[in-house]
Write a protein that holds these residues in place. Structure first.
Motif, PDB file in Angstrom:
ATOM      1  N   UNK A   1       0.834  -1.201   0.000  1.00 39.96           N
ATOM      2  CA  UNK A   1       0.000   0.000   0.000  1.00 39.96           C
ATOM      3  C   UNK A   1       0.872   1.256   0.000  1.00 39.96           C
ATOM      4  N   UNK A   2       1.920   1.250   0.788  1.00 46.01           N
ATOM      5  CA  UNK A   2       2.815   2.409   0.827  1.00 46.01           C
ATOM      6  C   UNK A   2       3.526   2.599  -0.507  1.00 46.01           C
ATOM      7  N   UNK A   3       3.904   1.494  -1.134  1.00 48.02           N
ATOM      8  CA  UNK A   3       4.543   1.589  -2.447  1.00 48.02           C
ATOM      9  C   UNK A   3       3.575   2.162  -3.479  1.00 48.02           C
ATOM     10  N   UNK A   4       2.327   1.748  -3.408  1.00 48.04           N
ATOM     11  CA  UNK A   4       1.329   2.276  -4.347  1.00 48.04           C
ATOM     12  C   UNK A   4       1.075   3.768  -4.099  1.00 48.04           C
TER      13      UNK A   4
ATOM     14  N   UNK B   1       2.571  10.143  -3.676  1.00 49.52           N
ATOM     15  CA  UNK B   1       2.629  10.347  -2.225  1.00 49.52           C
ATOM     16  C   UNK B   1       1.617  11.378  -1.736  1.00 49.52           C
ATOM     17  N   UNK B   2       0.323  11.111  -1.941  1.00 49.63           N
ATOM     18  CA  UNK B   2      -0.691  12.078  -1.483  1.00 49.63           C
ATOM     19  C   UNK B   2      -0.598  12.302   0.018  1.00 49.63           C
TER      20      UNK B   2
ATOM     21  N   UNK C   1      -0.748   4.779   5.774  1.00 52.65           N
ATOM     22  CA  UNK C   1      -1.012   3.379   6.085  1.00 52.65           C
ATOM     23  C   UNK C   1      -0.208   2.964   7.319  1.00 52.65           C
ATOM     24  N   UNK C   2      -0.829   2.139   8.158  1.00 51.72           N
ATOM     25  CA  UNK C   2      -0.191   1.671   9.382  1.00 51.72           C
ATOM     26  C   UNK C   2      -0.425   0.180   9.567  1.00 51.72           C
TER      27      UNK C   2
END
Length: 371
Positions: free
Chosen positions: A230-233, A239-240, A245-246
């Motif tokens: 999710x972070x990669x996406x 990078x809005x 994500x956690x």
């Protein structure tokens, strides 16, 4: 006027008639099972065609010979020929025996090759492939405690879930799901704090953040590799600043307060859905909204008999979702099916008001409630 009574069948004749009827019933059921096995075989060939880029190469290309398709994809000509034969008899592609060509119609490409199509379904094949790959593990779960950790699934399951549900997120969140919940869209437009429990690869969160930039979205998931994806996406999306994500399970979401808490096809996967809903109630601001989107299902088992999506749902529930729940603390095992009534009851028991079914799309149930 007198009538001659019909002779009563002898015990032998009655037995023979019953045997004939039973044989006919067996043969009819055999035909049903053969048809199901044919569908499973077609699913295998569909996954293969997707992975090899064959559908993508055929989409919009018009009639192609097997040699043309093999050349354009760099694949073995003999195996491409055999795959095309399987697609022909399954009626996925159209074959012209005179010209020796094969064509993927645009109407079929919308299901098999066009990722942004509202009917794109091919990603579901990877989930089914994952069920087969996990068959030995599922068998052990049946024999030894019931639990099978979600993280132990083959990676194709995670990518398949992303691709399959992306279609619904892309075409349902804005147009059907959220408008059905009173006041939700207006809150998002003004700027709402949103928590997504069980966010997976974060596709829905990035879509919400882009559509409603005044709102902030935090996705939570206990599966660390999914959060990494999710972070990669998010990075790929620029990078809005309003989406993050956690890594956390349902008990660890927060601190809040949030204006909206959503569960996108995740409530039934949790080890303890009642506890997760109670936690959602805790972190919501007064008057906050709870939205849970679940797979379509019926309250009564008998009402789902023969329904294709219900059949798929119970298979996935048996192979993936219920074992995954039983592997977590709580071991609740809600399952993907079982209808809206039980889920609405869980919302009410967690302390929510106005719990009910906001929308029934035929593929999903959209449940909503207010703190």
């Amino acid at each position: 006027m007198t009538t001659t009574p019909k002779p009563t069948p002898s015990p032998t004749e009655a037995t023979e008639a019953a045997q004939v009827a039973a044989q006919a019933e067996t043969e009819a059921f055999l035909g049903r099972v053969v048809t199901d096995f044919a569908g499973a075989s077609s699913a295998l060939m569909t996954v293969l065609g997707d992975r090899l880029g064959l559908y993508g190469a055929m989409a919009g290309a018009g009639p192609l010979s097997a040699a043309d398709l093999a050349k354009s994809t760099g694949l073995d000509p003999r195996l491409v020929t055999e795959w095309l034969a399987s697609q022909t008899v399954s009626e996925y592609v159209v074959h012209d025996p005179t010209a020796g060509t094969f064509e993927l119609p645009d109407t079929h490409a919308a299901v098999l090759a066009q990722a942004d199509s509202p009917t794109y379904l091919v990603g579901a094949g990877d989930i089914l492939a994952g069920h087969f790959l996990a068959l030995d593990d599922v068998e052990r779960a049946f024999r030894d405690g019931g639990g099978l950790d979600y993280g132990a699934q083959h990676p194709c399951v995670f990518s398949g879930i992303e691709r399959y549900f992306r279609t619904a997120y892309l075409h349902q969140i804005e147009s059907a799901w959220f408008p059905a919940v009173p006041g939700l869209v207006e809150r998002l437009e003004r700027g709402a704090r949103v928590a997504d429990v069980g966010c997976g690869h974060g596709v829905a969160d990035l879509l919400i953040g882009r559509k409603w930039p005044a709102s902030t979205v935090t996705g939570f998931d206990a599966h660390e590799p999914s959060v990494a994806q999710a972070r990669a996406k998010a990075i790929e999306a620029g990078s809005p600043g309003n989406v993050s994500f956690r890594v956390a399970d349902a008990a660890g979401i927060g601190p809040g307060p949030y204006d909206v808490v959503v569960f996108f096809d995740s409530l039934h996967d949790l080890g303890d859905p009642p506890a997760a809903l109670r936690r959602a109630h805790e972190v919501l601001a007064d008057g906050g909204l709870l939205v849970a989107v679940e797979p379509w299902s019926t309250d009564r088992l008998e009402d789902g008999i023969g329904h294709p999506t219900v059949r798929i749902g119970y298979a996935s529930s048996t192979a993936l979702c219920t074992p995954g729940s039983l592997a977590q603390p709580g071991q609740y095992g809600l399952g993907t099916q079982g209808g809206p009534a039980r889920r609405i009851q869980l919302l009410a028991e967690a302390g929510f008001r106005e719990a009910g079914l906001a929308a029934d799309t035929g593929f999903n149930l959209v449940l909503a409630a207010v703190k």
